[in-house]
Design a protein around this motif. Structure first.
Motif, PDB file in Angstrom:
ATOM      1  N   TYR A  53       0.963  -1.118  -0.195  1.00 59.78           N
ATOM      2  CA  TYR A  53       0.227  -0.054  -0.335  1.00 59.78           C
ATOM      3  C   TYR A  53       0.803   1.329   0.429  1.00 59.78           C
ATOM      4  CZ  TYR A  53      -4.663  -2.174   0.210  1.00 59.78           C
ATOM      5  OH  TYR A  53      -5.575  -3.286  -0.020  1.00 59.78           O
ATOM      6  N   GLU A  54       2.271   1.335   1.328  1.00 58.63           N
ATOM      7  CA  GLU A  54       2.904   2.804   1.044  1.00 58.63           C
ATOM      8  C   GLU A  54       2.760   2.511   0.161  1.00 58.63           C
ATOM      9  OE1 GLU A  54       5.294   2.622   4.347  1.00 58.63           O
ATOM     10  OE2 GLU A  54       3.897   2.259   5.364  1.00 58.63           O
ATOM     11  N   THR A  55       3.717   1.905  -1.252  1.00 56.41           N
ATOM     12  CA  THR A  55       4.528   1.677  -2.352  1.00 56.41           C
ATOM     13  C   THR A  55       2.960   2.416  -3.481  1.00 56.41           C
ATOM     14  OG1 THR A  55       6.104  -0.134  -2.100  1.00 56.41           O
ATOM     15  CG2 THR A  55       5.518   0.830  -3.942  1.00 56.41           C
ATOM     16  N   VAL A  56       1.996   1.698  -3.608  1.00 57.01           N
ATOM     17  CA  VAL A  56       0.938   2.269  -4.527  1.00 57.01           C
ATOM     18  C   VAL A  56       0.787   3.455  -4.510  1.00 57.01           C
ATOM     19  CG1 VAL A  56      -1.082   1.398  -5.309  1.00 57.01           C
ATOM     20  CG2 VAL A  56       0.533  -0.279  -4.911  1.00 57.01           C
ATOM     21  N   LEU A  57       1.074   3.976  -3.189  1.00 55.58           N
ATOM     22  CA  LEU A  57       0.263   5.473  -2.805  1.00 55.58           C
ATOM     23  C   LEU A  57       1.226   5.752  -2.716  1.00 55.58           C
ATOM     24  CD1 LEU A  57      -2.079   4.605   0.299  1.00 55.58           C
ATOM     25  CD2 LEU A  57      -2.745   5.260  -1.673  1.00 55.58           C
ATOM     26  N   ALA A  58       2.414   6.041  -2.742  1.00 56.12           N
ATOM     27  CA  ALA A  58       3.708   6.807  -3.368  1.00 56.12           C
ATOM     28  C   ALA A  58       3.809   7.517  -4.906  1.00 56.12           C
ATOM     29  CB  ALA A  58       5.159   5.981  -2.165  1.00 56.12           C
ATOM     30  N   PHE A  59       3.456   6.044  -5.123  1.00 56.15           N
ATOM     31  CA  PHE A  59       3.212   5.839  -6.447  1.00 56.15           C
ATOM     32  C   PHE A  59       2.349   7.018  -7.405  1.00 56.15           C
ATOM     33  CE2 PHE A  59       2.264   4.016 -11.037  1.00 56.15           C
ATOM     34  CZ  PHE A  59       4.072   3.924 -11.691  1.00 56.15           C
ATOM     35  N   LEU A  60       1.810   6.465  -7.057  1.00 53.23           N
ATOM     36  CA  LEU A  60       0.022   7.900  -7.656  1.00 53.23           C
ATOM     37  C   LEU A  60       0.614   8.573  -7.310  1.00 53.23           C
ATOM     38  CD1 LEU A  60      -2.670   4.617  -6.158  1.00 53.23           C
ATOM     39  CD2 LEU A  60      -1.366   5.321  -9.075  1.00 53.23           C
ATOM     40  N   ASP A  61       0.476   9.566  -5.685  1.00 50.96           N
ATOM     41  CA  ASP A  61       1.088  10.520  -6.017  1.00 50.96           C
ATOM     42  C   ASP A  61       1.872  11.541  -6.270  1.00 50.96           C
ATOM     43  OD1 ASP A  61      -0.057  10.263  -3.544  1.00 50.96           O
ATOM     44  OD2 ASP A  61       0.830  10.814  -2.190  1.00 50.96           O
ATOM     45  N   HIS A  62       3.693  10.456  -6.553  1.00 50.57           N
ATOM     46  CA  HIS A  62       4.091  11.308  -7.591  1.00 50.57           C
ATOM     47  C   HIS A  62       3.723  11.120  -9.610  1.00 50.57           C
ATOM     48  CE1 HIS A  62       8.177  11.473  -9.244  1.00 50.57           C
ATOM     49  NE2 HIS A  62       8.290  10.322  -9.954  1.00 50.57           N
ATOM     50  N   HIS A  63       2.879  10.131  -9.869  1.00 42.78           N
ATOM     51  CA  HIS A  63       2.521  10.630 -11.108  1.00 42.78           C
ATOM     52  C   HIS A  63       1.600  10.959 -11.547  1.00 42.78           C
ATOM     53  CE1 HIS A  63       6.359   7.614 -13.046  1.00 42.78           C
ATOM     54  NE2 HIS A  63       5.762   6.882 -11.781  1.00 42.78           N
ATOM     55  N   LEU A  64       0.463  11.109 -10.594  1.00 37.07           N
ATOM     56  CA  LEU A  64      -0.525  11.514 -11.005  1.00 37.07           C
ATOM     57  C   LEU A  64      -0.747  13.583 -10.228  1.00 37.07           C
ATOM     58  CD1 LEU A  64      -3.179   8.757 -10.243  1.00 37.07           C
ATOM     59  CD2 LEU A  64      -2.339   9.688 -12.260  1.00 37.07           C
ATOM     60  N   LEU A  65       0.128  13.089  -8.930  1.00 32.28           N
ATOM     61  CA  LEU A  65      -0.102  14.288  -7.803  1.00 32.28           C
ATOM     62  C   LEU A  65       1.403  15.591  -8.595  1.00 32.28           C
ATOM     63  CD1 LEU A  65      -1.541  13.277  -4.508  1.00 32.28           C
ATOM     64  CD2 LEU A  65      -2.876  14.518  -6.619  1.00 32.28           C
ATOM     65  N   LYS A  67       4.088  14.727  -7.109  1.00 28.44           N
ATOM     66  CA  LYS A  67       4.914  14.999  -5.906  1.00 28.44           C
ATOM     67  C   LYS A  67       6.268  14.366  -6.118  1.00 28.44           C
ATOM     68  CE  LYS A  67       1.462  14.952  -2.501  1.00 28.44           C
ATOM     69  NZ  LYS A  67       0.514  14.199  -1.261  1.00 28.44           N
ATOM     70  N   GLU A  68       7.040  14.391  -5.111  1.00 32.85           N
ATOM     71  CA  GLU A  68       8.723  13.949  -4.705  1.00 32.85           C
ATOM     72  C   GLU A  68       8.655  12.810  -4.677  1.00 32.85           C
ATOM     73  OE1 GLU A  68      12.977  14.693  -3.244  1.00 32.85           O
ATOM     74  OE2 GLU A  68      12.149  16.354  -3.349  1.00 32.85           O
ATOM     75  N   TRP A  69       8.914  11.682  -5.635  1.00 34.75           N
ATOM     76  CA  TRP A  69       8.990   9.768  -5.113  1.00 34.75           C
ATOM     77  C   TRP A  69      10.125  10.411  -3.863  1.00 34.75           C
ATOM     78  CZ3 TRP A  69       6.640   5.590  -5.423  1.00 34.75           C
ATOM     79  CH2 TRP A  69       8.317   5.370  -5.098  1.00 34.75           C
ATOM     80  N   ARG A  70       9.138   9.515  -2.753  1.00 32.07           N
ATOM     81  CA  ARG A  70       9.557   9.180  -1.912  1.00 32.07           C
ATOM     82  C   ARG A  70       9.472   6.995  -1.145  1.00 32.07           C
ATOM     83  NH1 ARG A  70       6.248   7.398   2.123  1.00 32.07           N
ATOM     84  NH2 ARG A  70       4.086   7.856   1.748  1.00 32.07           N
TER      85      ARG A  70
END
Length: 75
Positions: A53-65, A67-70
């Motif tokens: 879940y943390e990886t999927v949400l970070a990926f979506l934050d980066h590519h859709l919003l 945000k910097e990848w974390r």
């Protein structure tokens, strides 16, 4: 693209996930790859589910919003 694979998956051989990942890299497609050595087709162990879940949400934050990848803290 985000490639997630359980190495004990008997439905989809790990060679298919690796082939997809290498083809994406060869064609310059941005992406991440997450492998779970102790999971099957479904990611079910509680700690691994949290990483998933943390990886999927970070990926979506980066590519859709934008945000910097974390990297998730649990990795």
């Amino acid at each position: 693209m985000l490639v997630i694979h359980g190495l004990r998956d008997y439905r989809v051989p790990v060679s298919e996930a690796l082939r997809l990942w290498l083809d994406l890299q060869r064609h310059g497609v941005q992406g991440r790859c997450l492998m779970f050595p102790d999971e099957n087709h479904w990611i079910l162990k509680p700690g691994n589910v949290q990483v998933w879940y943390e990886t999927v949400l970070a990926f979506l934050d980066h590519h859709l919003l934008g945000k910097e990848w974390r990297q998730p803290d649990l990795l």
